[in-house]
Write a protein that holds these residues in place. Structure first.
Motif, PDB file in Angstrom:
ATOM      1  N   HIS A 121      -5.165  -3.700  -5.605  1.00  0.00           N
ATOM      2  CA  HIS A 121      -4.227  -2.770  -6.235  1.00  0.00           C
ATOM      3  C   HIS A 121      -4.235  -3.027  -7.735  1.00  0.00           C
ATOM      4  CE1 HIS A 121      -2.680  -3.160  -2.044  1.00  0.00           C
ATOM      5  NE2 HIS A 121      -2.809  -1.855  -2.155  1.00  0.00           N
ATOM      6  N   HIS A 150      -9.772   1.251  -0.698  1.00  0.00           N
ATOM      7  CA  HIS A 150      -8.942   2.055   0.199  1.00  0.00           C
ATOM      8  C   HIS A 150      -9.742   3.181   0.874  1.00  0.00           C
ATOM      9  CE1 HIS A 150      -5.725  -0.223  -1.742  1.00  0.00           C
ATOM     10  NE2 HIS A 150      -4.969   0.095  -0.705  1.00  0.00           N
ATOM     11  N   PHE A 157       0.739   5.753   6.518  1.00  0.00           N
ATOM     12  CA  PHE A 157      -0.031   5.191   5.395  1.00  0.00           C
ATOM     13  C   PHE A 157      -1.406   5.847   5.288  1.00  0.00           C
ATOM     14  CE2 PHE A 157      -3.390   2.371   3.975  1.00  0.00           C
ATOM     15  CZ  PHE A 157      -2.899   1.740   2.834  1.00  0.00           C
ATOM     16  N   HIS A 192      -3.155   7.707   2.206  1.00  0.00           N
ATOM     17  CA  HIS A 192      -4.347   7.249   1.503  1.00  0.00           C
ATOM     18  C   HIS A 192      -5.542   8.170   1.716  1.00  0.00           C
ATOM     19  CE1 HIS A 192      -3.883   3.991  -1.286  1.00  0.00           C
ATOM     20  NE2 HIS A 192      -2.806   3.667  -0.600  1.00  0.00           N
TER      21      HIS A 192
END
Ligand SMILES: *[C@@H]1O[C@H](CO)[C@@H](O)[C@H](O)[C@H]1NC(C)=O
Ligand SMILES: *[C@@H]1O[C@H](CO)[C@@H](O)[C@H](O)[C@H]1NC(C)=O
Ligand SMILES: [Cu+2]
Length: 407
Positions: free
Chosen positions: A136, A145, A332, A336
């Protein structure tokens, strides 16, 4: 531990180079749009990105053919990832059922590493916990990701019989009432509903002293309690918390077994403020990778958390509001998917300048200081699956192991 990340985010943000003002040639800004409003301009850009990506795929196939080679990704095997609300009810159900299947299988993570990892789904959460400080606000953020959601899709298919591509959450489409969206409306075809309503204040994100600015006060959502509807109403969250405001860290630093309900705090406040069409358009219009990443995540001190933060805090709750364990909420991966979609489309709009563009180092906001991420930097997903893979091989959604685009 109260949002430890933000304290050290702050210092590092101060040294993060801001967007360089180098204009790229052949940029999208040179084209004229007769845009009635930002929503329309965004949809024009998205269409243009898809057209360009498909044309590039065709010309790649053509030029390989001339050299007597065969392209591995062509229109014939290209997967099209679709928006959640635009897939059939049957496909939505198939998707959530496959996720439930992953949650019913035994973990690959050794309990010596993470005693809280009980299911195959938990493997993904552990990997994300382990690697949060490197994936991150780092150069690997987008690529990591992308690979993470793809390996997750692969696990749903090979281990749980799911057939389709993973769907995504088109934030602006539902920003006015995400709780009523096909994703969060709580019916059997959704990804489960909101948490039960509990009167509460909104989340306060601490200021970033290095960058200045005020704390970001988020409007409370319409939930806050346990999710009681839809496919994941009985889901057990096993890992964490690691960095949830006002909650103690779970056993073994969050890697221990800490069974509890899934909580959400979905509502329009955060969604309207950070994930509306203008917000996404603003990100899409950035001209270099440094500013693209910065605007996607919110420029420090600007009072913005960007659409990436906006999507996360639209889900919020536990584990959704915890940077480390956020993949513990099945929503999530839809979020993403959309992050990857925005990146994929942004790349397609100016491939010669953007396809292989990386910005950042191998640590979160370069804390502790680390090397610049390059195309040779290797990433891996631990026990979630996959292999060591270089950034070079994950920069394009139609090259390396990938062969998909987003509608
Ligand atoms: C839309 O998003 C932008 C960027 O986050 C924000 O400045 C603006 O206030 C938002 N619009 C509304 C109506 O909240
Ligand atoms: C895999 O990548 C990691 C860095 O992410 C590195 O430490 C490790 O040595 C690599 N393993 C192999 C077998 O290349
Ligand atoms: Cu993440």
């Amino acid at each position: 531990m109260r949002l430890p990340s933000f304290a050290f985010l702050a210092n590092a943000l101060a040294v993060l180079p801001l967007a360089s003002a180098v204009p790229s040639s052949g940029s999208i800004n040179q084209r004229e749009h007769v845009s009635v409003d930002d929503a329309q301009e965004l949809s024009v850009l998205q269409q243009q990105a898809l057209d360009t990506a498909l044309a590039a795929l065709d010309s790649e196939e053509e030029s390989l053919k001339k050299r007597g080679e065969t392209a591995s990704c062509t229109r014939q095997n290209l997967e099209i990832r679709l928006e959640y609300g635009s897939i059939s009810l049957k496909d939505r159900k198939a998707y959530s059922s496959a996720v439930l299947c992953l949650q019913s299988k035994t973990a690959n993570t050794p309990s010596s590493h993470a005693p809280g990892a009980k299911t195959r789904y938990d493997d993904f959460v552990v990997t994300h916990i382990d690697q949060t400080p490197f994936i991150h606000y780092s150069g690997t953020f987008l690529g990591w990701h992308r690979y993470f959601t793809w390996i997750y899709e692969k696990a749903l298919r090979t281990e749980c019989g799911y057939q389709g591509p993973i769907p995504y959450w088109d934030w602006p489409k539902y920003a006015n009432a995400p709780q009523d969206s096909p994703i969060f409306n709580g019916d059997e075809y959704s990804m489960s509903g909101n948490g039960e309503y509990i009167p509460h204040d909104g989340t306060v994100l601490l200021p970033l002293p290095g960058a200045g600015g005020d704390p970001i006060v988020l409007a409370p959502g319409l939930g806050g309690g346990c999710v009681k509807t839809g496919p994941f109403k009985d889901m057990q969250v096993n890992l964490g918390p690691v960095a949830l405001p006002n909650a103690p860290v779970g056993p073994s630093g969050g890697l221990g077994y800490n069974p509890r309900c899934l909580k959400r705090d979905v509502g329009p406040g955060v969604a309207v403020r950070f994930t509306n069409s203008s917000a996404v358009l603003h990100v899409m219009k950035q001209q270099d990778i440094a500013s693209f990443q910065l605007e996607l995540q919110g420029a420090p001190g600007s009072g913005s958390i960007g659409p990436h933060g906006g999507g996360h805090y639209t889900i919020n709750g536990d584990p959704g509001g915890d940077l480390f364990i956020s993949p513990g909420d099945p929503a999530f991966f839809l979020h993403h998917g959309q992050v990857d979609r925005v990146w994929t489309m942004w790349q397609a709009l100016d491939p010669s300048n953007r396809q292989n563009a990386i910005s950042g180092t191998n640590t979160m906001l370069n804390q502790p200081p680390s090397d610049d991420t390059t195309l040779d930097t290797q990433i891996n997903l631990g026990h979630a699956g996959g292999t060591n893979i270089s950034m070079r091989d994950i920069m394009s959604s139609t090259k390396g192991p990938f062969c998909y685009v987003y509608l």
